[in-house]
Design a protein around this motif. Structure first.
Motif, PDB file in Angstrom:
ATOM      1  N   GLY A 119       0.789  -1.234   0.000  1.00 53.12           N
ATOM      2  CA  GLY A 119       0.000   0.000   0.000  1.00 53.12           C
ATOM      3  C   GLY A 119       0.816   1.276   0.000  1.00 53.12           C
ATOM      4  N   LEU A 120       2.050   1.210  -0.507  1.00 55.74           N
ATOM      5  CA  LEU A 120       2.881   2.410  -0.563  1.00 55.74           C
ATOM      6  C   LEU A 120       2.708   3.088  -1.913  1.00 55.74           C
ATOM      7  N   TYR A 121       2.882   4.403  -1.948  1.00 57.56           N
ATOM      8  CA  TYR A 121       2.829   5.125  -3.211  1.00 57.56           C
ATOM      9  C   TYR A 121       4.195   5.011  -3.874  1.00 57.56           C
ATOM     10  N   GLU A 122       4.251   4.229  -4.939  1.00 63.32           N
ATOM     11  CA  GLU A 122       5.556   3.909  -5.514  1.00 63.32           C
ATOM     12  C   GLU A 122       6.175   5.081  -6.259  1.00 63.32           C
ATOM     13  N   ARG A 123       5.368   6.052  -6.643  1.00 61.70           N
ATOM     14  CA  ARG A 123       5.924   7.214  -7.350  1.00 61.70           C
ATOM     15  C   ARG A 123       6.362   8.302  -6.388  1.00 61.70           C
ATOM     16  N   LEU A 124       6.167   8.051  -5.095  1.00 62.89           N
ATOM     17  CA  LEU A 124       6.654   9.011  -4.107  1.00 62.89           C
ATOM     18  C   LEU A 124       7.886   8.414  -3.429  1.00 62.89           C
TER      19      LEU A 124
END
Ligand SMILES: Nc1ncnc2c1ncn2[C@@H]1O[C@H](COP(=O)(O)OP(=O)(O)OP(=O)(O)O)[C@@H](O)[C@H]1O
Ligand SMILES: [Mg+2]
Lengths: 324, 251
Positions: A88-93
């Motif tokens: 559930g991590l934002y991969e583009r951040l």
């Protein structure tokens, strides 16, 4: 009396084709690590989703840290951290941007988040890499970051849904080490879904076994193992004959005995007395070199439990949680 | 709550606009939009850029497409990239998440509309204004009309788009449904007018045309704004009723 972190009663969730959670009654004391064990599709994820207010129960009720999961779901979520099946991590951040976002979402001030990021990422060896985009990281790193993310706001309750799934054995072991460090920290209560038995034995103070949505066992890992687990006896020595093995096999507290490469292997019930068996062997002229005893791993006990429930077609009596 | 909405807007713009591809491609894209609509078109148009009603239609539709691109991603994108469930486990309330997603799309579309408007004014004045020795500005009613109607239309698309994105399995699916919806909204009234006009006799058409050209532009704009305002309220209301995290499909 210990305070109760999670309490459910009659908790049930029906999906069109399946009852995912069936009349679940659980009581998890505060400040412990609770392992929720069950095979695929047994209802572990659905249970956690219900507790976090992401899925509505069809029947029954539950409280988390004293908050009703239906009417006070916002309070439950504010007090909880969660690592669900997906990281559930934002991969583009970047890693830091992720932690900032989730920290702020939990109501933290930016000034308080920075030191917390250092405190969490430092021991995970990720602090120096906090400026990198998460999408470029390995699965193991992402999973460690996701644990940090779930803990960013110092929740009193932590839900982990199969945190080591999909990691190679080394990464899984590392994550388990990290979990042990992080989780024992502030007396947080942990609810961990797993079908990894060694993980449960290593981390959990209390386990519940769920099968087809029903709780079929509950207790300390040793107790759950002891209740269904058999005791083992292995004797190495000269002069063990087939006749002798047959004689031992016939003893009342011996479930089975076999001769394996000159060694005696026996499965015993809890009531069996090992010295009596050893004495019998000596009396029959066996030259004993070594006597080994052991018990089944939780994994074997778990499989036996599931099989037993299958054969009997009913649940194994649940231990009274108040008795602890 | 405003702080939390801003938190989502910020994350959304960063994640979905700025970091969607390489940062170079993103900057290039945004720069291209500004270049075409803020420099090239106004240069060609000259002073007419600020005077002509028709030229307004060459750039004011822009936010429709920018908003729909972002809003299609709002929930379907989180679902596709497996971040939706985790977002829903946070302490952010249903309302904050919904308003954050809508606000992000509106800020992006409306922000670009304002940027293009400003940029085009700079361009026409730097070249044609200097040449003609006067300040070239949109009339007050055009300025107010674009600013107000632009905001209301953007909000409308965002509110409808967010509901489509809630149900969609993928961003692509949401984007297609929304584009079709926008095309329908743009074409159906035109089609009705065209067909209706055909049914009328020449004299009737003539009369209708005269009546239309006598209408006060300001009154038309005011009525349009009012209608849009009502539509906005209705659709945002529906979105608020529809969006409940416990009823969402998580995977
Ligand atoms: N949204 C849903 N719609 C329909 N059925 C569902 C839904 N979510 C779960 N189920 C069903 O409910 C049952 C329990 O699923 P759940 O995901 O809770 O199991 P689990 O113990 O977490 O399994 P796993 O170990 O595979 O993660 C399964 O039969 C699953 O197919
Ligand atoms: Mg699961």
């Amino acid at each position: 009396m210990t305070s109760i972190a999670i309490s459910t009663s009659g908790l049930t969730r029906d999906f069109p084709s399946v009852r995912a959670v069936d009349d679940l009654a659980l009581e998890v004391p505060a400040g412990i690590v609770f392992g929720f064990l069950g095979p695929n599709g047994s209802g572990k994820t659905t249970t956690v989703r219900i507790l976090l207010g992401l899925v509505e129960p069809s029947a029954g009720s539950a409280t988390v840290l004293g908050h009703d999961i239906v009417n006070e779901a916002d309070a439950v979520r504010a007090a909880s951290g969660a690592l669900m099946e997906q990281a559930g991590l934002y991969e583009r951040l970047t890693a830091e941007e992720n932690l900032l976002f989730f920290g702020r979402a939990a109501g933290m001030r930016s000034a308080d988040i920075a030191p917390r990021v250092r405190e969490l990422l430092g021991p995970l060896d990720l602090y120096e890499r906090r400026g990198e985009l998460v999408g470029t990281w390995s699965r193991g790193m992402k999973q460690r970051l996701a644990v940090a993310r779930a803990l960013i706001h110092r929740p009193r309750m932590l839900f982990l849904d199969e945190p080591t799934a999909g990691l190679d054995p080394i990464a899984a072991a590392e994550l388990r080490d990290d979990l042990e460090k992080l989780v024992r920290e502030d007396g947080v209560t942990v609810f961990i879904n797993t079908h990894h038995l060694a993980e449960a034995e290593r981390l959990c103070d209390l386990v519940g076994v769920i099968r087809r949505g029903r709780l079929i066992a509950f207790g300390h890992p040793d107790e759950v193992r002891g209740r269904v687990g058999k005791r083992r006896l292995e004797v190495v020595g000269a002069g063990i004959s087939n006749e002798l093995v047959a004689e031992i096999d016939a003893l009342s507290h011996v479930q089975s005995a076999v001769l394996d490469k000159g060694r005696l292997r026996a499965d015993l019930t809890q009531a069996a007395r090992i010295p009596d068996i050893v004495r019998l062997l000596v009396d029959r002229g066996v030259d004993i070199e070594e006597v080994r005893r052991g018990s089944e791993s939780l994994e074997e006990a778990f499989l036996a439990l599931l099989e037993g429930a299958d054969e009997a077609g009913l649940e194994i009596a649940q231990e009274d949680p108040d008795a602890r | 709550m405003l702080g939390d909405i801003w938190l989502i807007v910020n994350k959304e713009v960063r994640e979905v606009v700025l970091r969607a591809g390489s940062s170079r491609a993103t900057i290039l894209n945004l720069a291209l939009i500004l270049l075409v609509f803020g420099v090239v078109l106004p240069l060609q148009a000259g002073a007419a850029w600020v005077d002509s009603w028709w030229l307004l239609f060459s750039w004011t539709w822009l936010p429709l497409f920018l908003v729909s691109a972002l809003v299609a991603d709002s929930f379907a994108g989180e679902r596709e990239r497996h971040t939706l469930e985790t977002l829903l486990t946070t302490a952010l309330s249903d309302r904050t998440i919904l308003f954050g997603k809508i606000a992000a799309a509106v800020s992006y579309g409306y922000g670009m509309l304002l940027s293009v408007m400003l940029m085009s004014l700079l361009t026409v004045n730097a070249v044609w204004g200097v040449r003609e020795g006067r300040l070239l500005l949109f009339s007050t009613s055009v300025t107010v009309g674009v600013l107000v109607i632009g905001l209301l239309v953007t909000l409308l698309i965002a509110a409808i788009g967010v509901m489509i994105s809630l149900k969609a399995k993928t961003v692509r699916q949401a984007g297609q449904a929304l584009s079709l919806g926008i095309l329908a909204i743009l074409w159906i009234p035109g089609l009705i007018i065209a067909l209706g006009a055909r049914a009328l006799s020449e004299a009737q058409q003539q009369a209708l045309w005269e009546w239309a050209s006598m209408l006060d532009g300001r009154a038309v704009a005011a009525v349009s704004a009012l209608v849009l305002l009502v539509l906005d309220a209705v659709f945002v209301g529906i979105a608020m009723r529809r969006f409940k995290r416990s009823r969402l499909s998580l995977d």
